[in-house]
Design an enzyme around this catalytic site. Structure first.
Site, PDB file in Angstrom:
ATOM      1  N   ASP A  56     121.205 -28.837 -10.453  1.00 54.24           N
ATOM      2  CA  ASP A  56     120.541 -28.266 -11.635  1.00 54.24           C
ATOM      3  C   ASP A  56     121.207 -28.655 -12.944  1.00 54.24           C
ATOM      4  OD1 ASP A  56     118.867 -27.016  -9.826  1.00 54.24           O
ATOM      5  OD2 ASP A  56     120.095 -25.199  -9.762  1.00 54.24           O
ATOM      6  N   LYS A  92     118.907 -33.248 -14.218  1.00 58.14           N
ATOM      7  CA  LYS A  92     118.575 -34.611 -13.782  1.00 58.14           C
ATOM      8  C   LYS A  92     117.127 -34.967 -14.110  1.00 58.14           C
ATOM      9  CE  LYS A  92     119.889 -33.337  -9.649  1.00 58.14           C
ATOM     10  NZ  LYS A  92     120.509 -32.027  -9.937  1.00 58.14           N
ATOM     11  N   GLY A  96     114.641 -29.021  -7.440  1.00 54.45           N
ATOM     12  CA  GLY A  96     113.674 -28.565  -8.440  1.00 54.45           C
ATOM     13  C   GLY A  96     114.070 -29.234  -9.733  1.00 54.45           C
ATOM     14  N   HIS A  97     113.341 -30.259 -10.124  1.00 52.14           N
ATOM     15  CA  HIS A  97     113.704 -31.056 -11.302  1.00 52.14           C
ATOM     16  C   HIS A  97     112.717 -30.756 -12.431  1.00 52.14           C
ATOM     17  CE1 HIS A  97     116.091 -34.175  -8.726  1.00 52.14           C
ATOM     18  NE2 HIS A  97     116.513 -32.930  -8.587  1.00 52.14           N
ATOM     19  N   GLN A 101     120.275 -32.489  -5.917  1.00 53.95           N
ATOM     20  CA  GLN A 101     121.459 -31.634  -5.728  1.00 53.95           C
ATOM     21  C   GLN A 101     122.606 -32.148  -6.608  1.00 53.95           C
ATOM     22  OE1 GLN A 101     119.677 -32.627  -2.469  1.00 53.95           O
ATOM     23  NE2 GLN A 101     118.493 -30.986  -3.346  1.00 53.95           N
ATOM     24  N   GLY A 149     113.863 -19.438  -7.877  1.00 52.49           N
ATOM     25  CA  GLY A 149     113.870 -18.380  -8.896  1.00 52.49           C
ATOM     26  C   GLY A 149     115.112 -17.499  -8.838  1.00 52.49           C
TER      27      GLY A 149
HETATM   28  P1  GDP Z   1     117.830 -30.615 -12.182  1.00 54.42           P
HETATM   29  O1  GDP Z   1     117.644 -30.007 -10.848  1.00 54.42           O
HETATM   30  O2  GDP Z   1     119.152 -31.304 -12.317  1.00 54.42           O
HETATM   31  O3  GDP Z   1     116.700 -31.495 -12.612  1.00 54.42           O
HETATM   32  O4  GDP Z   1     117.875 -29.397 -13.225  1.00 54.42           O
HETATM   33  P2  GDP Z   1     116.872 -28.138 -13.246  1.00 54.42           P
HETATM   34  O5  GDP Z   1     115.564 -28.587 -13.778  1.00 54.42           O
HETATM   35  O6  GDP Z   1     116.880 -27.423 -11.944  1.00 54.42           O
HETATM   36  O7  GDP Z   1     117.635 -27.174 -14.247  1.00 54.42           O
HETATM   37  C1  GDP Z   1     117.930 -27.543 -15.551  1.00 54.42           C
HETATM   38  C2  GDP Z   1     117.290 -26.513 -16.484  1.00 54.42           C
HETATM   39  O8  GDP Z   1     117.836 -26.660 -17.773  1.00 54.42           O
HETATM   40  C3  GDP Z   1     115.795 -26.703 -16.636  1.00 54.42           C
HETATM   41  O9  GDP Z   1     115.198 -25.446 -16.861  1.00 54.42           O
HETATM   42  C4  GDP Z   1     115.697 -27.582 -17.890  1.00 54.42           C
HETATM   43  O10 GDP Z   1     114.462 -27.412 -18.568  1.00 54.42           O
HETATM   44  C5  GDP Z   1     116.825 -27.025 -18.704  1.00 54.42           C
HETATM   45  N1  GDP Z   1     117.488 -27.963 -19.622  1.00 54.42           N
HETATM   46  C6  GDP Z   1     117.751 -29.280 -19.470  1.00 54.42           C
HETATM   47  N2  GDP Z   1     118.488 -29.747 -20.489  1.00 54.42           N
HETATM   48  C7  GDP Z   1     118.703 -28.700 -21.310  1.00 54.42           C
HETATM   49  C8  GDP Z   1     119.434 -28.537 -22.526  1.00 54.42           C
HETATM   50  O11 GDP Z   1     120.051 -29.448 -23.057  1.00 54.42           O
HETATM   51  N3  GDP Z   1     119.452 -27.270 -23.071  1.00 54.42           N
HETATM   52  C9  GDP Z   1     118.790 -26.233 -22.511  1.00 54.42           C
HETATM   53  N4  GDP Z   1     118.875 -25.043 -23.103  1.00 54.42           N
HETATM   54  N5  GDP Z   1     118.101 -26.352 -21.367  1.00 54.42           N
HETATM   55  C10 GDP Z   1     118.066 -27.574 -20.768  1.00 54.42           C
HETATM   56  P1  IMO Z   2     118.504 -29.884  -7.596  1.00 53.48           P
HETATM   57  O1  IMO Z   2     118.082 -31.273  -7.156  1.00 53.48           O
HETATM   58  C1  IMO Z   2     121.001 -26.409  -6.906  1.00 53.48           C
HETATM   59  C2  IMO Z   2     121.903 -25.400  -2.740  1.00 53.48           C
HETATM   60  C3  IMO Z   2     121.300 -24.142  -2.179  1.00 53.48           C
HETATM   61  C4  IMO Z   2     122.346 -23.765  -1.155  1.00 53.48           C
HETATM   62  C5  IMO Z   2     122.795 -25.123  -0.614  1.00 53.48           C
HETATM   63  C6  IMO Z   2     122.079 -25.546   0.652  1.00 53.48           C
HETATM   64  O2  IMO Z   2     117.425 -29.111  -8.249  1.00 53.48           O
HETATM   65  O3  IMO Z   2     119.763 -29.966  -8.390  1.00 53.48           O
HETATM   66  P2  IMO Z   2     119.641 -26.357   1.299  1.00 53.48           P
HETATM   67  O4  IMO Z   2     118.305 -25.794   0.977  1.00 53.48           O
HETATM   68  O5  IMO Z   2     119.846 -27.742   0.806  1.00 53.48           O
HETATM   69  O6  IMO Z   2     120.006 -26.201   2.733  1.00 53.48           O
HETATM   70  O7  IMO Z   2     120.689 -25.412   0.500  1.00 53.48           O
HETATM   71  O8  IMO Z   2     122.504 -26.047  -1.638  1.00 53.48           O
HETATM   72  N1  IMO Z   2     120.916 -26.346  -3.323  1.00 53.48           N
HETATM   73  C7  IMO Z   2     120.775 -26.547  -4.635  1.00 53.48           C
HETATM   74  N2  IMO Z   2     121.369 -25.953  -5.690  1.00 53.48           N
HETATM   75  N3  IMO Z   2     120.122 -27.418  -7.102  1.00 53.48           N
HETATM   76  C8  IMO Z   2     119.551 -28.052  -6.047  1.00 53.48           C
HETATM   77  O9  IMO Z   2     118.793 -29.148  -6.202  1.00 53.48           O
HETATM   78  C9  IMO Z   2     119.828 -27.586  -4.748  1.00 53.48           C
HETATM   79  N4  IMO Z   2     119.434 -27.952  -3.516  1.00 53.48           N
HETATM   80  C10 IMO Z   2     120.111 -27.185  -2.659  1.00 53.48           C
HETATM   81  O10 IMO Z   2     121.139 -23.154  -3.174  1.00 53.48           O
HETATM   82  O11 IMO Z   2     123.442 -23.182  -1.792  1.00 53.48           O
HETATM   83 MG    MG Z   3     117.160 -28.151 -10.004  1.00 56.94          MG
END
Ligand code: GDP
Ligand code: IMO
Ligand code: MG
Length: 424
Positions: free
Chosen positions: A13, A16, A40-41, A222, A300
């Site tokens: 998270d 990416k 979840g990207h 991840q 969530g």
């Molecule tokens: P990913 O899994 O690495 O793609 O990251 P996620 O999408 O799960 O989580 C990143 C969260 O941070 C998302 O809700 C993005 O919309 C948000 N986000 C990304 N860059 C920024 C930033 O520079 N500032 C803020 N406040 N939110 C950001």
């Molecule tokens: P993105 O790509 C954050 C975490 C889960 C759990 C562990 C194992 O959005 O960054 P799994 O379902 O893979 O067996 O879960 O890894 N986890 C993540 N945490 N971002 C993710 O993906 C994750 N994918 C798995 O919360 O702790």
């Molecule tokens: Mg994510």
């Protein structure tokens, strides 16, 4: 041309999705190499927020082709619902999306097994996303998994039934309730839908592209601290999330790897169980969660929050061979008058170290912090030249400690809230 790799250096998270979308116009191909619907990207532009789980984050760029590589585990049901969500946006998904025949299939009983395994672990549960990731990779490694290419075979139904029988035998011993006919029906329908997409020999596709001079961006899922080999085992995911995973997950040789973009938040978060040395179980952590909207994009769940952890980041940089750092969510730290950075760990026996210890799970680690003055002002609408001095000081401090330049600073979730440094 080379395959550049973009991957998370923390526990996932990091942002990416946003950055792959920002960089995608520079690439001919974006390819996912591991993970599955546990990812979840999030991408945000034109006032709309999109969350992708299986589909690569280059999908909104019309000239970019997107590949789901052999290292991925794919759930046809999740895939179908994601494609349906995208149908409102007038994208040419069918022309721009390619799926490896060697990617592993997640079947509904993998999700049930995930639930059963987590339940059996009780207090020691991983905090899995329950998307069937662990069980589907187990079947792959156990050499009994199904692959995407199998859905094209006339004997697919028999192969599927054989695997379901194996799973049902295990599930008999667990207390999990389900309606199998309904799950199976939904799955088989989604498989028919999946068949209508371009299922390819992606290793040939990608190597051909390289020979023809195309540029490829490999999109990690991840984060490095969730890697099956190098993460905080057993609280990890079931794939190699590190740079090497791009080679095995796409079929490209190590000599084709170019830039390695290591992406990290200006602080730390983690969702699910497992060690987290700099976790803040106080109002500072709560403030980060609130201001950073730190709730899982897939489940969530609230994300655990804490200060930046430099020993852990250095470890990830070493394993991945990071050539450029990208710092996300700088705006979230705007709330703090003082910012802390963990530079070393003190272990239970008094040892002070910059190394991540083998026993991260049971070792009691006390982070040693250095403090920096915060910028304590909004970053909204600021360009590189207008960034507050304290933020630049933080960036320079991190570059000094990590030994790698920070080439991008993100100041908000939108595509446009991105500052490229060093760009001529
Ligand atoms: P990913 O899994 O690495 O793609 O990251 P996620 O999408 O799960 O989580 C990143 C969260 O941070 C998302 O809700 C993005 O919309 C948000 N986000 C990304 N860059 C920024 C930033 O520079 N500032 C803020 N406040 N939110 C950001
Ligand atoms: P993105 O790509 C954050 C975490 C889960 C759990 C562990 C194992 O959005 O960054 P799994 O379902 O893979 O067996 O879960 O890894 N986890 C993540 N945490 N971002 C993710 O993906 C994750 N994918 C798995 O919360 O702790
Ligand atoms: Mg994510």
């Amino acid at each position: 041309m080379k395959v550049d790799v973009l991957l998370g250096l923390q526990w996932g998270d990091e942002g990416k999705g946003k950055i792959v979308d920002v960089l995608a116009p520079r690439y001919d191909v974006v390819a996912r190499f591991q993970g599955g619907p546990n990812a979840g990207h999030t991408l945000e532009f034109d006032g709309i927020k999109h969350v992708l789980h299986q589909i690569p984050s280059g999908i909104f760029r019309p000239k970019t082709r997107n590949v789901i590589g052999n290292g991925v585990v794919l759930d046809p049901i999740v895939f179908r619902s994601e494609i349906e969500k995208l149908s409102r946006f007038n994208l040419d998904v069918r022309s721009n999306l390619f799926i490896s025949k060697k990617a592993t299939l997640i079947i509904p009983s993998h999700r049930l097994l995930d639930q059963a395994q987590e339940k059996a672990k009780g207090e020691g549960k991983i905090g899995s996303t329950l998307k069937g990731i662990g069980p589907s990779y187990q079947d792959k490694i156990g050499r009994q998994g199904l692959r995407i290419g199998d859905i094209l075979s006339s004997s697919f139904k028999e192969k599927f039934q054989k695997l379901v029988d194996v799973h049902m035998d295990i599930l008999k011993h667990h207390d999990v309730t389900f309606n199998w006919p309904e799950m199976e029906g939904q799955f088989l329908e989604a498989v028919e839908f999946l068949k209508t997409f371009q299922l390819i020999d992606s290793e040939y596709f990608l190597n051909r592209e390289l020979t023809q001079g195309s540029s490829i961006l490999a999109e990690g899922a991840q984060g490095s601290l969730l890697d099956i080999d190098f993460g905080s085992y057993p609280f990890v995911t079931s794939s190699n999330t590190v740079t090497a995973g791009a080679c095995t997950g796409l079929g490209v040789a190590p000599r084709h790897i170019g830039e390695v973009y290591g992406i990290f938040k200006a602080y730390s978060t983690r969702v699910g169980s497992g060690p987290f040395p700099t976790e803040l179980l106080n109002e500072e952590g709560e403030a980060m969660r609130k201001v950073g909207n730190e709730f899982g994009s897939t489940t969530g769940r609230p994300r655990r929050c804490g200060w930046i952890d430099l020993p852990a980041l250095k470890y990830s940089i070493m394993i991945n061979g990071v050539t450029q750092l990208l710092m996300m969510k700088a705006d979230v730290l705007s709330i703090f008058p003082t910012i802390k950075a963990c530079t070393r760990y003190q272990l239970a026996d008094g040892t002070v170290t910059e190394q991540v210890p083998y026993e991260l799970t049971h070792e009691r680690i006390t982070p040693i912090y250095e403090e920096l003055k915060g910028w304590h002002c909004t970053l909204k609408g600021l360009g590189e030249k207008e960034l507050p001095k304290e933020l630049i000081d933080y960036v320079v401090f991190l570059e000094g400690r990590l030994g790698v330049p920070i080439s991008l600073i993100s100041t908000g979730p939108d595509r446009t809230e991105t500052i490229h440094r060093f760009r001529k």
